[in-house]
Design a protein around this motif. Structure first.
Motif, mmCIF file in Angstrom:
data_model
loop_
_atom_site.group_PDB
_atom_site.id
_atom_site.type_symbol
_atom_site.label_atom_id
_atom_site.label_comp_id
_atom_site.label_asym_id
_atom_site.label_seq_id
_atom_site.Cartn_x
_atom_site.Cartn_y
_atom_site.Cartn_z
ATOM 1 N N GLU A 100 0.890 -1.283 0.003
ATOM 2 C CA GLU A 100 -0.094 -0.026 -0.028
ATOM 3 C C GLU A 100 0.811 1.345 0.082
ATOM 4 O O GLU A 100 0.567 2.237 -0.585
ATOM 5 C CB GLU A 100 -0.901 -0.017 1.129
ATOM 6 C CG GLU A 100 -1.898 -0.875 1.239
ATOM 7 C CD GLU A 100 -2.795 -0.951 0.000
ATOM 8 O OE1 GLU A 100 -3.268 0.349 -0.271
ATOM 9 O OE2 GLU A 100 -3.221 -2.157 -0.476
ATOM 10 N N ARG A 105 -1.086 4.531 -1.176
ATOM 11 C CA ARG A 105 -2.461 4.202 -0.675
ATOM 12 C C ARG A 105 -2.419 3.839 0.649
ATOM 13 O O ARG A 105 -3.015 3.005 1.028
ATOM 14 C CB ARG A 105 -3.236 3.273 -1.571
ATOM 15 C CG ARG A 105 -3.552 3.629 -3.024
ATOM 16 C CD ARG A 105 -4.300 2.866 -3.463
ATOM 17 N NE ARG A 105 -4.010 1.396 -3.305
ATOM 18 C CZ ARG A 105 -5.071 0.485 -3.566
ATOM 19 N NH1 ARG A 105 -5.909 0.547 -4.404
ATOM 20 N NH2 ARG A 105 -4.660 -0.724 -3.219
ATOM 21 N N HIS A 108 -5.292 2.503 3.555
ATOM 22 C CA HIS A 108 -6.096 1.362 3.200
ATOM 23 C C HIS A 108 -5.772 0.348 4.115
ATOM 24 O O HIS A 108 -6.526 -0.482 4.764
ATOM 25 C CB HIS A 108 -5.958 1.060 1.778
ATOM 26 C CG HIS A 108 -6.884 1.814 0.857
ATOM 27 N ND1 HIS A 108 -8.031 1.836 0.664
ATOM 28 C CD2 HIS A 108 -6.122 2.522 0.361
ATOM 29 C CE1 HIS A 108 -8.460 2.871 -0.224
ATOM 30 N NE2 HIS A 108 -7.178 3.344 -0.702
ATOM 31 N N ASP A 109 -4.373 -0.015 4.515
ATOM 32 C CA ASP A 109 -4.009 -1.254 5.216
ATOM 33 C C ASP A 109 -3.563 -0.547 6.674
ATOM 34 O O ASP A 109 -3.096 -1.392 7.532
ATOM 35 C CB ASP A 109 -2.918 -1.965 4.775
ATOM 36 C CG ASP A 109 -3.517 -3.389 4.178
ATOM 37 O OD1 ASP A 109 -4.550 -3.708 4.656
ATOM 38 O OD2 ASP A 109 -2.704 -4.130 3.525
#
Length: 122
Positions: A100, A105, A108-109
């Motif tokens: 990620e 991104r 997200h995790d």
């Protein structure tokens, strides 16, 4: 009744297709999920087995139960075993988090890796 139909309670998964990049996944996804579950189980049991000596040689546990069992370099031994448990048990979460970050991104995790790290603190 087929075994798959009993497990899925009549849900027909043959018509379910999920878009994962350019690959359409039908029945192959079930094998992937089965492999993931087997991997998680294997990681869980290995981590659990390694946790037993961590608990036995932990000074806090020894004080609580009133016994002494120390090795030369006990803290290094505990650190090494704990590191193995952390990375072996958490590798799927750590790997997902790193992927990620590479994709910019990270949000997200983040919750998964944060939850994993908090669960180890308990």
């Amino acid at each position: 009744m087929k075994r798959d139909q009993q497990q899925n309670r009549g849900t027909d998964h043959t018509k379910m297709h999920h878009e994962h990049g350019a690959i359409l996944i039908g029945m192959e996804e079930h094998d992937h999920h089965r492999m993931m579950i087997q991997d998680f189980r294997k990681r869980f049991w290995i981590s659990t087995l390694i946790t037993i000596p961590i608990l036995l040689f932990s000074p806090m546990i020894q004080d609580f139960f009133g016994y002494k069992l120390l090795l030369p370099g006990n803290s290094y031994f505990l650190f090494a075993l704990s590191s193995i448990v952390y990375f072996l048990g958490g590798w799927p979460f750590l790997k997902g988090f790193l992927n990620e970050i590479k994709k910019n991104r990270a949000w997200h995790d983040d919750t998964h890796i944060y939850g994993y790290q908090c669960s180890l603190c308990l």
